[in-house]
Design an enzyme around this catalytic site. Structure first.
Site, mmCIF file in Angstrom:
data_model
loop_
_atom_site.group_PDB
_atom_site.id
_atom_site.type_symbol
_atom_site.label_atom_id
_atom_site.label_comp_id
_atom_site.label_asym_id
_atom_site.label_seq_id
_atom_site.Cartn_x
_atom_site.Cartn_y
_atom_site.Cartn_z
ATOM 1 N N SER A 141 20.754 14.644 37.931
ATOM 2 C CA SER A 141 19.973 13.942 39.078
ATOM 3 C C SER A 141 19.261 12.874 38.499
ATOM 4 C CB SER A 141 18.935 15.048 39.355
ATOM 5 O OG SER A 141 18.337 14.249 40.598
ATOM 6 N N TYR A 165 11.359 20.096 39.032
ATOM 7 C CA TYR A 165 12.922 19.666 39.225
ATOM 8 C C TYR A 165 13.451 18.664 38.211
ATOM 9 C CZ TYR A 165 17.171 18.266 41.550
ATOM 10 O OH TYR A 165 18.294 17.930 41.942
#
Ligand code: NAP
Length: 258
Positions: A153, A167
């Protein structure tokens, strides 16, 4: 058909996509299917989405196997890889795509239990599946080679302050794993790369408590819009295909310039 990295099999190549039932994983599954791959779609619990996708893939004229398994669980990963070996013989491509995030919050409000859950689902899963895939693909173990693509990501670089540092940290770990593993298996016929999606229109943002997060932030993206899952799938497919035969240990940012 888009032929894949060294594989002496005459049968169509086989791809496993973790978290393939919805979102970026499902778009990737269809992209591989269109190129003639036999597709294994792993998912956690949404049987309905996985079954609907299986029908779509089979309508494209290729085979599709769905496997419900928690990829953060070593035994379930082991069973899944055994099933794939039994059904197809060899695995050619692994896409480590399964991932979760939780409600947006500051880091000082994140519990240890949540942090561990995120790391287990996003990174330990990647480690477990990549380890099992290497044992099937690597020439060191008698395999025919293959490709692994890890879905990281843009958060790995931004750190996601005030949203989900846990995350972001899991994706940073995934990037380090990608680089290290790529160098370990580079001379064993296995290429390992990553994609770093930015703001993509999927259901994942609802888990963060803001289903319309991409719409809110799209004016901050240089390309002035969010990304579609199919646009990420295209990068994943390229990194898995023979078109990227001299590419390993690196990343494609599919972030619209963000
Ligand atoms: P999504 O729409 O929420 O889909 C997630 C998929 O992962 C689902 O199929 C889900 O299964 C599966 N899954 C979750 N936990 C699992 C587990 N423990 N074992 C097996 N499967 C599991 O997510 P997405 O937006 O497509 O995201 C895919 C990947 O891209 C993730 O790694 C995410 O971090 C990354 N990413 C997404 C964005 C974005 O903006 N969307 C941005 C950057 C990176 P069920 O269908 O059974 O629930």
């Amino acid at each position: 058909m888009q032929q894949h990295t060294p594989n002496s099999n005459l049968a169509a190549p086989v791809v496993l996509i973790t978290g393939g039932g919805r979102g970026i994983g499902a778009a990737s599954a269809k992209r591989f299917a269109k190129a003639g791959y036999q597709v294994v779609v792993n998912y956690l619990s949404n049987h309905q989405a996985a079954q609907a996708l299986k029908q779509e893939i089979e309508a494209l004229g290729t085979s599709c196997m769905t496997v419900a398994a928690d990829v953060s669980n070593e035994q379930q990963v082991s069973n899944m890889f055994a099933e794939i070996k039994q059904q197809f013989g060899a695995l050619d491509v692994l896409v480590n795509n399964a991932g979760i995030l939780e409600t947006q919050s500051r880091m000082d409000d994140i519990s240890v239990e949540r942090f561990e859950r995120i790391l287990r689902t996003n990174v330990i899963s990647c480690f477990l599946c990549a380890k099992a895939a290497v044992k099937q693909m690597s020439t060191r173990y008698g395999g025919n080679g293959g490709a692994i693509v890890n879905v990281s990501s843009g958060a790995a670089k931004s750190g996601s302050p005030n949203e989900y540092v846990d995350y972001a940290a899991s994706k940073g770990a995934m990037d380090s794993l990608t680089r290290g593993l790529a160098l370990e298996v580079a001379n064993e016929g296995v290429r390992v790369n990553g994609v770093r999606p930015g703001l993509i229109y999927t259901e994942m943002h609802a888990s963060g408590g803001e289903p319309l997060r991409v719409q809110r932030l799209q004016s901050k993206i240089p390309l002035q819009r969010g990304g579609e899952a199919e646009e990420v799938a295209e990068a994943i497919f390229w990194l898995a295909s023979n078109q990227s035969s001299f590419v390993t240990g690196t990343f494609i940012d599919t972030t619209g310039g963000l």
